[in-house]
Scaffold this active site. Structure first.
Site, mmCIF file in Angstrom:
data_model
loop_
_atom_site.group_PDB
_atom_site.id
_atom_site.type_symbol
_atom_site.label_atom_id
_atom_site.label_comp_id
_atom_site.label_asym_id
_atom_site.label_seq_id
_atom_site.Cartn_x
_atom_site.Cartn_y
_atom_site.Cartn_z
ATOM 1 N N ASP A 1 51.132 40.260 56.183
ATOM 2 C CA ASP A 1 50.002 41.179 56.313
ATOM 3 C C ASP A 1 50.518 42.544 56.753
ATOM 4 O O ASP A 1 51.583 42.646 57.368
ATOM 5 C CB ASP A 1 49.028 40.602 57.351
ATOM 6 N N ASP B 1 48.231 45.370 58.330
ATOM 7 C CA ASP B 1 47.576 45.890 59.533
ATOM 8 C C ASP B 1 47.718 44.938 60.710
ATOM 9 O O ASP B 1 47.380 43.762 60.621
ATOM 10 C CB ASP B 1 46.096 46.162 59.236
#
Length: 180
Positions: free
Chosen positions: A9, A11
């Site tokens: 991922d 963020d």
């Protein structure tokens, strides 16, 4: 031997998105919120009266382009690429205006990654990797491979997944047992 794959991922895993949101909200609303105040909650639940401001900050052109990289993320991801197929899986559909900023950010800070391995999606159950490193329990719940939770202030009370607290932990998890 087939290489295993890791989806990562962006963020709150590669990029300090929350720190930037807090700085922007504090500046615009003169709040003085500290990261520690979240204590297992999302920012929008701590300051619900400023939810619109949070959305405004996230949709601002350039917001995702200038995020800080999490400590050691670049060096560890580079090492991972020597032994694994690495993909970036970011839920860009949450903020559709973030696509180009996120793409440019990834090119700048992770130039050794193949842009064909950047996956801009909504739900990460579409990602067919062996592992997913993510801070979002909802994404980890639906992932079909091995979910690994990256610690963030909003998920500290969630104990349903194997957890890594930093990029040094990621390095240890994936690289300590690789035969040299």
């Amino acid at each position: 031997m087939t290489r295993k794959s890791i989806a990562i991922d962006m963020d709150e895993v590669l990029a300090d998105t929350l720190g930037e949101i807090i700085d922007a909200v504090n500046f615009r609303a003169d709040l003085g919120i500290k990261m520690e105040a979240l204590n297992g909650q999302k920012l929008k639940h701590v300051i619900p009266e400023h939810d619109g401001l949070i959305t405004e900050v996230l949709r601002e052109p350039g917001f995702f382009r200038h995020l800080k990289v999490m400590p050691y993320a670049q060096e560890v991801v580079k090492k991972l690429t020597e032994h694994y197929d690495v993909y970036i899986a970011t839920a860009a559909m949450d903020v559709p205006t973030s696509f180009s900023d996120k793409y440019e950010w990834l090119l700048e800070f992770f130039p050794f990654l193949d842009p064909q391995h950047f996956v801009f999606c909504g739900r990460k159950n579409i990602v067919k990797a062996d592992y997913l490193i993510d801070d979002n329990p909802r994404q980890l719940e639906i992932f079909t491979g091995t979910p690994i939770m990256f610690t963030a202030v909003h998920n500290i009370n969630d104990d349903r997944f194997e957890r890594v607290n930093s990029w040094k932990d990621v390095e240890q998890y994936f690289l300590d047992n690789i035969e040299k």
